[in-house]
Every structure is written in structure tokens, then in C-alpha cells.
Write an enzyme that holds these catalytic residues in place. Structure first.
Site, mmCIF file in Angstrom:
data_model
loop_
_atom_site.group_PDB
_atom_site.id
_atom_site.type_symbol
_atom_site.label_atom_id
_atom_site.label_comp_id
_atom_site.label_asym_id
_atom_site.label_seq_id
_atom_site.Cartn_x
_atom_site.Cartn_y
_atom_site.Cartn_z
ATOM 1 N N TYR A 293 -4.777 2.879 0.043
ATOM 2 C CA TYR A 293 -5.040 1.739 0.916
ATOM 3 C C TYR A 293 -6.672 1.660 1.115
ATOM 4 O O TYR A 293 -7.310 2.514 1.196
ATOM 5 C CB TYR A 293 -4.483 1.962 2.331
ATOM 6 C CG TYR A 293 -4.644 0.823 3.186
ATOM 7 C CD1 TYR A 293 -4.067 -0.365 3.299
ATOM 8 C CD2 TYR A 293 -6.057 0.856 3.938
ATOM 9 C CE1 TYR A 293 -4.220 -1.394 4.281
ATOM 10 C CE2 TYR A 293 -6.283 -0.311 5.034
ATOM 11 C CZ TYR A 293 -5.493 -1.288 5.150
ATOM 12 O OH TYR A 293 -5.747 -2.200 5.878
ATOM 13 N N GLU B 220 -8.074 -6.765 2.418
ATOM 14 C CA GLU B 220 -7.026 -5.701 2.374
ATOM 15 C C GLU B 220 -6.730 -5.295 0.938
ATOM 16 O O GLU B 220 -5.976 -6.478 0.343
ATOM 17 C CB GLU B 220 -6.085 -5.761 3.291
ATOM 18 C CG GLU B 220 -5.174 -4.581 3.618
ATOM 19 C CD GLU B 220 -4.184 -5.339 4.634
ATOM 20 O OE1 GLU B 220 -4.062 -4.237 5.629
ATOM 21 O OE2 GLU B 220 -3.586 -6.075 4.390
#
Length: 441
Positions: A164, A252
Site C-alpha cells: 500500500y 492512493e
């Protein structure tokens, strides 16, 4: 009573927060194009806006292993369901796999036909879902992502590990940070709650950006193999460049994948851009897809109104965000449920007020309307004129409660009285709110 006040206060804060988010979101295929323009590697992908285009893309992609993804601005697409009953917004296309996966250009066309033009319902969209206007295709090892009336076909690249990565503004450091974790491909909030040590936050110097040495050290700390650390470091550095160059509010990447062949790729991307910077980035804001937004909120924005649709039965028209929040609190305190957050601002005109009424009345759930105005910069007689005009021209049939205080208050009250219309005018905020709640039953 205290518990009730806390509940409604939370509701008002959520509405205010929603109004202050100030960002543009773009579709996955658009995000991929932006990443690629900065040299950030992603699986090869092509968007299709019709079943026929999906067939052509799958036929000429150059590989048998593809993923087809509905393009909708919502998370959880892979587990979503279309309003026509079709399950899932992400499917694999592979001629050499079991029959439950997409096996041919014909199947890509079939899947695209079930996605495009239908609404995808996920945990984030609510029961109404959001329209899919396109699909996008990737080589295999693509993951959930979506757009309006479109699908994306993408190359599958099998991951050996998922990470991530995000770039965002941080209130604690009062600057930009890069947030990373070696537990990607899942809900990062859950990771933060169950294993906060798995999240690494790296402050970034706004002017200098992320240094190569810091980026390489982060890649090493995440556990990326030596052969992929250089690629990962360059991704980190270039993500910040996009963030700064394009006035982003967040970037993101979930997941960023280390593939079985040793490369590092961004598999899925979510961007947000500051609306205040629209004048600097017309190319980015031209990507806006209003079919993914609440129609009443789009209309309100055109009229310069700060409007957020909620689920209640009492339409609210107020001037000032603080008073609007307080109005929602008082309504809830008396057992009511606001249908919206609506701040007409200090420069509203009778025409603006009429437009606000039109938006409120477009919601069939609204059973009463409560107007609460404090006339400082805003003149109460302007509001009264707009209310009278809207009531007459729109044929208002639901109860209307009005509370006016401040500049030109006396004149406004005389105008309402002289109109002969069934408008309940009250001075007390508590009494007015309670009346609006009772009339909405």
C-alpha cells in the site's frame, strides 16, 4: 437528551465535512494515464465504451490473459452487483482457464454488455448504485476499479506481494507525507487498527521532494526484493511529483505489486485534486464525470449553493455553514431528520432562493421545509421575496416554516404576511424547528 444531541452533532459534522472535502476524483483508466505520463509503471490497459469496443480490444490486445473492470467511482467493485443482477465489476479474461472466467473476445463483449449502461452497487455507492459508462481491460493481475458507461481491459501481471502506498497532507506534521505498508491489497484502515506498526509514514520536504536515498531505504524497509527496489523508489519519487505538480489532495495506490517476474507496478490508483486549483489544471478537471455524482448536488453547485443530500424528511435552507449545522442539530434534537445540508451563503438573491427550493422539492422524501436565516450580510427581505416567488411559481404544497432574524427582518415579515400564503413564520428557533418536525410527520 444529551445522547440525542451527540448523535445529531455527529450528523451535522459529517455533512460539514463532506462539504469541505473539495476534491475531484477521476476514473481508474484516467489515473493510469496520469501515472504513465510521469513514468510510473502500470499494467497495460485500454478503455472501452461499448461492448463492441471491448470485443475489439480483447481481440487485439496481444495476450490471452486479461482483466475487464467496470469504471465507476466507488470502492469494492469486485464484490459489487449490478442492478441487472450481474455479479462483480471485475472479471478475468483468459482462453486457457476454467469456464467461470472470461475466455474470449466474445465473452469480453458479453461482460461489457452487462456492465455498460447499468448501475453498480457497492458498499460505497449506497442502494442506488452508480452508472457504469465504460470498462477497462488489463493484462492478468489487475484488480478492482471502475468508470461511467465504460469498462477497462487490462493486462494480467501476477503478484508475488502487494503493498500500500499513499501521498497525502498530514495534520500532525503539517506537511506532505508518504504512507506505505507491506500489507497492501486490503483495507488500510483495518491494517492501521489491527497492526499499526505495519504502516510507515515518511515526511516529504515540500520543495525538495523525496530523496533517492530515502526512497530506496523505504523500499528496503518494506521488504521489496533488491531487484525491484530501484523501481519502487522511482515510483515513490514520481508520485510526489504528481501530487505537487497537479495540486492533488491525495494519491492512493492499493495495491502496488511486486510481480513474480521481479518488477514493481501500480495496479490500482485513486486520485483526489483540490477544487481550488481548477484554474491551474483545466486538463485534469475536464476529466470530471458528473454522472458519478448526486444530481441535486451538481445542480446546486451550478447555482453556487453549498448543498449535500442526506436521508431525512425535512428540507433545510439556511445561510452560513455554522447556522446550517446548528439547525440540523436542533431539528434532530426535536426528533426530526434533515433531508439536506444547504447553505445559500451571504450573497443569495431571490433567484438563488427559488433554485434552492427547486432542489429541495426534487427530493420526494421531503415532507416539510425549514428556512432559518440570520440576516447579517444577507438581507431577510431578499429571502422573503425568493420564498414568496418560489411558493407561487412552484406550486408548493408541503408545509413551510420560516424563521428570519436580522437585517430587514421587519420588512421581510410584512412581505410574508401580505402574501396571504400558508407560510408558518416563527421567531423562536426551538419552536420553529419543533414545528417543522411535527409538520413532516
Amino acid at each position: 437528551m444529551l445522547a440525542s444531541f451527540r448523535t445529531t452533532g455527529s450528523l451535522a459534522r459529517r455533512a460539514a465535512s463532506a462539504g469541505q472535502r473539495r476534491f475531484l476524483s477521476i476514473h481508474e483508466y484516467q489515473s493510469v494515464n496520469l501515472l504513465n505520463s510521469y513514468g510510473i509503471p502500470t499494467p497495460k490497459s485500454i478503455v472501452a465504451k461499448s461492448p463492441e469496443e471491448a470485443y475489439s480490444v480483447a481481440q487485439n490486445f496481444g495476450t490471452d490473459k486479461l482483466v475487464i473492470k467496470a469504471q465507476v467511482l466507488a470502492g469494492g467493485r469486485g464484490k459489487g452487483k449490478f442492478d441487472n443482477g450481474f455479479q462483480g465489476g471485475v472479471h478475468t479474461v483468459d482462453k486457457n482457464v476454467p469456464t467461470h472466467l472470461v475466455k474470449s473476445p466474445q465473452q469480453a463483449q458479453e461482460y461489457a454488455g452487462k456492465m455498460i449502461g447499468s448501475k453498480l452497487i457497492t458498499k460505497q455507492t449506497g442502494a442506488g448504485g452508480r452508472i457504469c459508462n465504460a470498462v477497462c481491460t488489463f493484462f492478468t493481475s489487475c484488480f478492482p476499479s471502475l468508470t461511467t458507461g465504460q469498462v477497462m481491459l487490462a493486462e494480467r501481471r501476477d503478484p508475488s506481494h502487494e503493498y500500500y502506498v499513499a501521498v497525502l497532507n498530514d495534520r500532525v506534521t503539517q506537511g506532505v507525507v508518504l504512507v506505505a505498508s507491506n500489507q497492501g491489497g486490503m483495507n488500510i484502515e483495518e491494517v492501521a487498527a489491527t497492526n499499526p506498526g505495519a504502516i510507515i509514514t515518511t515526511p516529504i520536504d515540500f520543495e525538495k521532494g523525496l530523496s533517492k536515498s530515502t526512497a530506496l531505504e523505504l523500499a528496503k524497509t518494506l521488504g521489496i526484493k533488491e531487484g525491484g527496489q530501484e523501481e519502487a523508489a522511482n515510483i515513490f519519487i514520481n508520485l510526489y511529483k504528481i501530487f505537487k505538480d497537479k495540486d492533488a489532495t491525495q494519491i492512493e495506490i492499493n495495491p502496488m505489486s511486486e510481480t513474480v517476474d521481479g518488477h514493481v507496478l501500480c495496479m490500482d490508483a485513486k486520485f483526489g485534486f483540490d477544487d481550488n486549483a481548477e484554474f491551474r489544471h483545466e486538463d485534469i478537471f475536464a476529466l470530471r464525470d458528473i454522472s458519478q455524482e448526486e444530481p441535486s448536488e451538481v445542480e446546486a453547485q451550478k447555482a453556487g449553493l453549498n448543498f449535500i443530500k442526506l436521508d431525512g424528511s425535512i428540507g433545510c435552507l439556511v445561510n452560513g455553514a455554522g447556522l446550517a449545522m446548528a439547525t440540523m442539530d436542533v431539528l434532530a434534537l426535536h426528533g426530526g431528520n434533515p433531508a439536506n445540508f444547504l447553505d445559500v451563503g451571504g450573497g443569495a438573491t431571490p433567484e438563488t432562493v427559488k433554485k434552492a427550493f427547486e432542489i429541495l422539492l426534487s427530493d420526494p422524501k421531503v415532507k416539510s421545509i425549514f428556512i432559518n436565516i440570520f440576516g447579517g450580510i444577507m438581507r431577510c427581505d431578499y429571502i422573503a421575496e425568493g420564498v414568496i416567488k418560489a411558493t407561487k411559481e412552484l406550486g408548493l404544497t408541503i408545509p413551510l416554516v420560516v424563521r428570519l432574524k436580522g437585517t430587514m427582518e421587519t420588512e421581510a415579515k410584512e412581505m410574508i404576511k401580505a402574501s396571504g400564503l400558508k407560510i408558518v413564520a416563527l421567531d423562536s428557533l426551538d419552536e420553529a424547528a419543533e414545528t417543522a418536525v411535527q409538520l413532516a410527520v
